[in-house]
Design a protein around this motif. Sequence first.
Motif, PDB file in Angstrom:
ATOM      1  N   ALA A  50      11.463  -0.320  -6.191  1.00 55.87           N
ATOM      2  CA  ALA A  50      10.072  -0.062  -6.573  1.00 55.87           C
ATOM      3  C   ALA A  50       9.432   0.857  -5.532  1.00 55.87           C
ATOM      4  O   ALA A  50       9.815   0.818  -4.357  1.00 55.87           O
ATOM      5  CB  ALA A  50       9.309  -1.381  -6.663  1.00 55.87           C
ATOM      6  N   PRO A  51       8.483   1.683  -5.941  1.00 56.70           N
ATOM      7  CA  PRO A  51       7.838   2.597  -4.986  1.00 56.70           C
ATOM      8  C   PRO A  51       7.243   1.894  -3.762  1.00 56.70           C
ATOM      9  O   PRO A  51       7.313   2.404  -2.649  1.00 56.70           O
ATOM     10  CB  PRO A  51       6.749   3.277  -5.813  1.00 56.70           C
ATOM     11  N   GLU A  52       6.665   0.713  -3.952  1.00 53.88           N
ATOM     12  CA  GLU A  52       6.087  -0.003  -2.809  1.00 53.88           C
ATOM     13  C   GLU A  52       7.164  -0.498  -1.840  1.00 53.88           C
ATOM     14  O   GLU A  52       6.944  -0.549  -0.627  1.00 53.88           O
ATOM     15  CB  GLU A  52       5.171  -1.159  -3.250  1.00 53.88           C
ATOM     16  N   ASP A  53       8.353  -0.822  -2.348  1.00 54.54           N
ATOM     17  CA  ASP A  53       9.457  -1.204  -1.468  1.00 54.54           C
ATOM     18  C   ASP A  53       9.986   0.009  -0.695  1.00 54.54           C
ATOM     19  O   ASP A  53      10.286  -0.088   0.496  1.00 54.54           O
ATOM     20  CB  ASP A  53      10.596  -1.844  -2.270  1.00 54.54           C
ATOM     21  N   ARG A  54      10.098   1.147  -1.390  1.00 58.50           N
ATOM     22  CA  ARG A  54      10.491   2.383  -0.692  1.00 58.50           C
ATOM     23  C   ARG A  54       9.477   2.750   0.381  1.00 58.50           C
ATOM     24  O   ARG A  54       9.832   3.196   1.468  1.00 58.50           O
ATOM     25  CB  ARG A  54      10.656   3.544  -1.677  1.00 58.50           C
ATOM     26  N   ALA A  55       8.204   2.539   0.085  1.00 60.35           N
ATOM     27  CA  ALA A  55       7.150   2.821   1.070  1.00 60.35           C
ATOM     28  C   ALA A  55       7.301   1.912   2.285  1.00 60.35           C
ATOM     29  O   ALA A  55       7.118   2.353   3.426  1.00 60.35           O
ATOM     30  CB  ALA A  55       5.778   2.647   0.436  1.00 60.35           C
ATOM     31  N   ALA A  56       7.683   0.666   2.076  1.00 63.26           N
ATOM     32  CA  ALA A  56       7.886  -0.266   3.196  1.00 63.26           C
ATOM     33  C   ALA A  56       9.091   0.162   4.038  1.00 63.26           C
ATOM     34  O   ALA A  56       9.047   0.110   5.273  1.00 63.26           O
ATOM     35  CB  ALA A  56       8.077  -1.690   2.675  1.00 63.26           C
ATOM     36  N   VAL A  57      10.153   0.622   3.378  1.00 63.07           N
ATOM     37  CA  VAL A  57      11.330   1.114   4.111  1.00 63.07           C
ATOM     38  C   VAL A  57      10.946   2.361   4.902  1.00 63.07           C
ATOM     39  O   VAL A  57      11.303   2.494   6.079  1.00 63.07           O
ATOM     40  CB  VAL A  57      12.506   1.408   3.142  1.00 63.07           C
ATOM     41  N   LEU A  58      10.204   3.253   4.283  1.00 63.22           N
ATOM     42  CA  LEU A  58       9.769   4.474   4.967  1.00 63.22           C
ATOM     43  C   LEU A  58       8.899   4.147   6.174  1.00 63.22           C
ATOM     44  O   LEU A  58       9.076   4.730   7.244  1.00 63.22           O
ATOM     45  CB  LEU A  58       9.023   5.393   3.995  1.00 63.22           C
ATOM     46  N   ARG A  59       7.965   3.203   6.026  1.00 56.12           N
ATOM     47  CA  ARG A  59       7.121   2.805   7.168  1.00 56.12           C
ATOM     48  C   ARG A  59       7.971   2.273   8.318  1.00 56.12           C
ATOM     49  O   ARG A  59       7.726   2.582   9.482  1.00 56.12           O
ATOM     50  CB  ARG A  59       6.103   1.743   6.742  1.00 56.12           C
ATOM     51  N   THR A  60       8.986   1.483   8.006  1.00 54.29           N
ATOM     52  CA  THR A  60       9.863   0.943   9.041  1.00 54.29           C
ATOM     53  C   THR A  60      10.613   2.069   9.739  1.00 54.29           C
ATOM     54  O   THR A  60      10.715   2.083  10.968  1.00 54.29           O
ATOM     55  CB  THR A  60      10.862  -0.069   8.438  1.00 54.29           C
ATOM     56  N   VAL A  61      11.123   3.017   8.971  1.00 55.03           N
ATOM     57  CA  VAL A  61      11.818   4.172   9.551  1.00 55.03           C
ATOM     58  C   VAL A  61      10.864   4.961  10.444  1.00 55.03           C
ATOM     59  O   VAL A  61      11.213   5.340  11.566  1.00 55.03           O
ATOM     60  CB  VAL A  61      12.412   5.067   8.441  1.00 55.03           C
ATOM     61  N   GLN A  62       9.665   5.188   9.961  1.00 55.78           N
ATOM     62  CA  GLN A  62       8.690   5.960  10.733  1.00 55.78           C
ATOM     63  C   GLN A  62       8.311   5.251  12.029  1.00 55.78           C
ATOM     64  O   GLN A  62       8.205   5.875  13.076  1.00 55.78           O
ATOM     65  CB  GLN A  62       7.435   6.213   9.892  1.00 55.78           C
ATOM     66  N   GLU A  63       8.125   3.947  11.975  1.00 58.46           N
ATOM     67  CA  GLU A  63       7.713   3.193  13.160  1.00 58.46           C
ATOM     68  C   GLU A  63       8.849   3.001  14.153  1.00 58.46           C
ATOM     69  O   GLU A  63       8.651   3.113  15.361  1.00 58.46           O
ATOM     70  CB  GLU A  63       7.160   1.829  12.747  1.00 58.46           C
ATOM     71  N   GLN A  64      10.040   2.711  13.668  1.00 62.95           N
ATOM     72  CA  GLN A  64      11.140   2.372  14.567  1.00 62.95           C
ATOM     73  C   GLN A  64      11.936   3.576  15.034  1.00 62.95           C
ATOM     74  O   GLN A  64      12.454   3.581  16.141  1.00 62.95           O
ATOM     75  CB  GLN A  64      12.088   1.364  13.902  1.00 62.95           C
ATOM     76  N   LEU A  65      12.070   4.577  14.192  1.00 64.53           N
ATOM     77  CA  LEU A  65      12.877   5.742  14.539  1.00 64.53           C
ATOM     78  C   LEU A  65      12.021   6.966  14.852  1.00 64.53           C
ATOM     79  O   LEU A  65      12.555   8.006  15.231  1.00 64.53           O
ATOM     80  CB  LEU A  65      13.853   6.060  13.398  1.00 64.53           C
ATOM     81  N   VAL A  66      10.715   6.842  14.672  1.00 69.00           N
ATOM     82  CA  VAL A  66       9.758   7.914  14.932  1.00 69.00           C
ATOM     83  C   VAL A  66      10.228   9.219  14.283  1.00 69.00           C
ATOM     84  O   VAL A  66      10.375  10.252  14.923  1.00 69.00           O
ATOM     85  CB  VAL A  66       9.506   8.107  16.443  1.00 69.00           C
TER      86      VAL A  66
END
Length: 178
Positions: A50-66
């Motif tokens: 779902a788009p909201e799940d992809r958004a959560a994965v993207l946020r994690t990537v952005q926060e943890q991997l910058v």
Amino acid sequence: MKLFRRAAHTPSRPAAEAEDPVVRQYRYLLRTAPVDALEHVHLEALARMAPEDRAAVLRTVQEQLVTGLRLEPDDVPALTRLVVLGERRSPCALLRHCDPAVLRRLADFALVSEAAFGLLTGYAEWDGFDPEPAPEEGWQASQHRNWGDPTQVTDVRRSNGGYGTYGGGGWGGGDGGG
């Protein structure tokens, strides 16, 4: 001091009773499958989320991997690449910080994807320790091997008139760069 030395050489292993079995299989897949296979697996898995799940994965990537700060959740190929390479370069960066429910859905979709077929061989004998990642294959390995090797660059001397780092001599070579 001996205690610290021993702890530094011990591979990380989550408590078996605390780890979701699906996430455990997903972790094994991340550590043992070749990068190109993981990209196909994640392309299928993220496209089905779902788009909201992809958004959560993207946020994690952005926060943890910058990284991926300009990406949108619908840019599935780019998100796929960031997830796979990020997890390869920083093991458990995604697994430890992603929302558990979203991680479980990602793991579910990844494990049932057609691209994951046959990639879990050896899982039954796995003791839970993170195995060494599979070697890079194809162009990625050759790019890393040739990184910074000017003898591997071709046709650059024609594009910049023969001057510069790979320009065929420029200064000191005396060939005029042609």
